[in-house]
Motif scaffolding. Structure first.
Motif, mmCIF file in Angstrom:
data_model
loop_
_atom_site.group_PDB
_atom_site.id
_atom_site.type_symbol
_atom_site.label_atom_id
_atom_site.label_comp_id
_atom_site.label_asym_id
_atom_site.label_seq_id
_atom_site.Cartn_x
_atom_site.Cartn_y
_atom_site.Cartn_z
ATOM 1 N N TYR A 57 -7.279 -0.970 -0.685
ATOM 2 C CA TYR A 57 -6.954 -1.174 -2.097
ATOM 3 C C TYR A 57 -8.109 -0.716 -2.984
ATOM 4 C CZ TYR A 57 -6.160 -3.634 -6.492
ATOM 5 O OH TYR A 57 -6.006 -3.942 -7.822
ATOM 6 N N HIS A 81 0.807 -1.221 0.000
ATOM 7 C CA HIS A 81 0.000 0.000 0.000
ATOM 8 C C HIS A 81 0.841 1.272 0.000
ATOM 9 C CE1 HIS A 81 -3.971 -1.837 0.120
ATOM 10 N NE2 HIS A 81 -3.399 -2.783 0.830
ATOM 11 N N SER A 82 2.179 1.099 -0.004
ATOM 12 C CA SER A 82 3.049 2.258 -0.214
ATOM 13 C C SER A 82 3.260 2.534 -1.697
ATOM 14 C CB SER A 82 4.406 2.025 0.467
ATOM 15 O OG SER A 82 5.150 1.021 -0.209
ATOM 16 N N PHE A 83 2.865 1.588 -2.563
ATOM 17 C CA PHE A 83 2.983 1.783 -4.005
ATOM 18 C C PHE A 83 1.919 2.764 -4.490
ATOM 19 C CE2 PHE A 83 4.318 -2.967 -4.093
ATOM 20 C CZ PHE A 83 5.585 -2.636 -3.642
ATOM 21 N N ASP A 84 2.181 3.379 -5.638
ATOM 22 C CA ASP A 84 1.149 4.265 -6.194
ATOM 23 C C ASP A 84 0.038 3.435 -6.842
ATOM 24 O OD1 ASP A 84 1.806 3.589 -8.914
ATOM 25 O OD2 ASP A 84 3.347 5.128 -8.933
ATOM 26 N N LYS A 85 -1.030 4.108 -7.221
ATOM 27 C CA LYS A 85 -2.244 3.429 -7.682
ATOM 28 C C LYS A 85 -1.980 2.489 -8.850
ATOM 29 C CE LYS A 85 -5.281 5.781 -10.083
ATOM 30 N NZ LYS A 85 -6.394 6.707 -10.442
ATOM 31 N N GLU A 86 -1.248 2.951 -9.833
ATOM 32 C CA GLU A 86 -1.056 2.139 -11.035
ATOM 33 C C GLU A 86 -0.226 0.893 -10.745
ATOM 34 O OE1 GLU A 86 -2.809 2.572 -13.673
ATOM 35 O OE2 GLU A 86 -3.678 4.303 -12.651
ATOM 36 N N VAL A 87 0.770 1.030 -9.870
ATOM 37 C CA VAL A 87 1.579 -0.134 -9.504
ATOM 38 C C VAL A 87 0.727 -1.130 -8.722
ATOM 39 C CG1 VAL A 87 3.565 -0.933 -8.158
ATOM 40 C CG2 VAL A 87 3.740 1.157 -9.526
ATOM 41 N N GLN A 88 -0.083 -0.640 -7.808
ATOM 42 C CA GLN A 88 -0.966 -1.535 -7.055
ATOM 43 C C GLN A 88 -1.895 -2.298 -7.987
ATOM 44 O OE1 GLN A 88 -3.004 -0.251 -3.495
ATOM 45 N NE2 GLN A 88 -1.436 1.283 -3.015
ATOM 46 N N ARG A 89 -2.493 -1.587 -8.906
ATOM 47 C CA ARG A 89 -3.424 -2.235 -9.836
ATOM 48 C C ARG A 89 -2.709 -3.282 -10.690
ATOM 49 N NH1 ARG A 89 -8.412 -0.666 -11.934
ATOM 50 N NH2 ARG A 89 -8.241 1.446 -11.076
ATOM 51 N N VAL A 96 -8.142 2.975 -3.241
ATOM 52 C CA VAL A 96 -7.058 3.491 -4.084
ATOM 53 C C VAL A 96 -7.404 3.374 -5.567
ATOM 54 C CG1 VAL A 96 -4.694 3.025 -4.864
ATOM 55 C CG2 VAL A 96 -5.188 3.165 -2.424
#
Length: 208
Positions: free
Chosen positions: A141, A78-86, A144
């Motif tokens: 998540y 959850h420290s990653f930005d939105k696009e990386v999380q997705r 985000v």
């Protein structure tokens, strides 16, 4: 203060683990444990306080270790930005699920105790505590990525809780079925693929 005899502490833990695995926490006997460890029940009380203290000495370090690992995995993701999380959610989950599985197999008997022998102790909610963490971070998540299925009321918190509970119970079946690790790795990888497909219906749901 009387000097404690070397090796007794370890012997009591070893005999207690066998007794708890055989009978569960409620039916386990401190007298039997003491006899098997060639010591007295008074010696057990001196070292561990009571039966739950003895059970705690076996399982608490392992339970805390897995929960801490799980929280660190969640926080890192959850420290990653939105696009990386997705983009990375599925692969990230699969990779770290294997890390958790390694930990479980490194402490296999302790997890047998946590899952099937802990009724009557503070650890009886062990799986539920993991579920609560996962539900919390699943909502983070979905927030985000702008998931609309929750906002619209299509997916409820109760439903997410049910799905996550099934996810964890499925993973821990490898312990309950006493699987060898090679079989468990195959099972958990397949289980993860199955659940990721299911979770995608929650994250992208428009109607049922």
């Amino acid at each position: 203060m009387a000097k404690q005899i070397e090796g007794v502490y370890e012997a009591v833990l070893d005999c207690a683990k066998k007794e708890f695995l055989k009978k569960g926490y409620k039916d386990a006997s401190l007298r039997t444990i003491a006899q098997e460890a060639n010591t007295s029940t008074g010696s057990v009380y001196t070292r561990f306080g009571d039966k739950e203290g003895l059970f705690c000495a076996i399982v608490e370090p392992v339970a805390k270790g897995l929960k801490q690992m799980f929280l660190e995995i969640q926080e890192a993701f959850h420290s990653f930005d939105k696009e990386v999380q997705r983009a990375e959610m599925g692969q990230y989950t699969s990779m770290h699920q294997m890390e958790m599985l390694d930990y479980i197999y490194d402490h296999f008997d302790a997890f047998r105790l946590l899952l099937d022998c802990a009724e009557g102790t503070q650890f009886s909610r062990f799986v539920e505590e993991l579920v609560e963490i996962e539900v919390d971070y699943t909502y983070k998540y979905m927030e985000v990525i702008g998931c609309e299925s929750v906002k619209s009321g299509l997916v409820t918190e109760e439903f997410v809780h049910i799905v996550v509970t099934a996810y964890f119970n499925g993973m821990f079946e490898v312990v309950r079925h006493n699987m060898d690790k090679i079989s468990a790795v195959k099972y958990v990888r397949l289980l993860n693929r199955y659940h990721m497909q299911g979770f995608s219906t929650i994250f992208n749901a428009t109607e049922f």
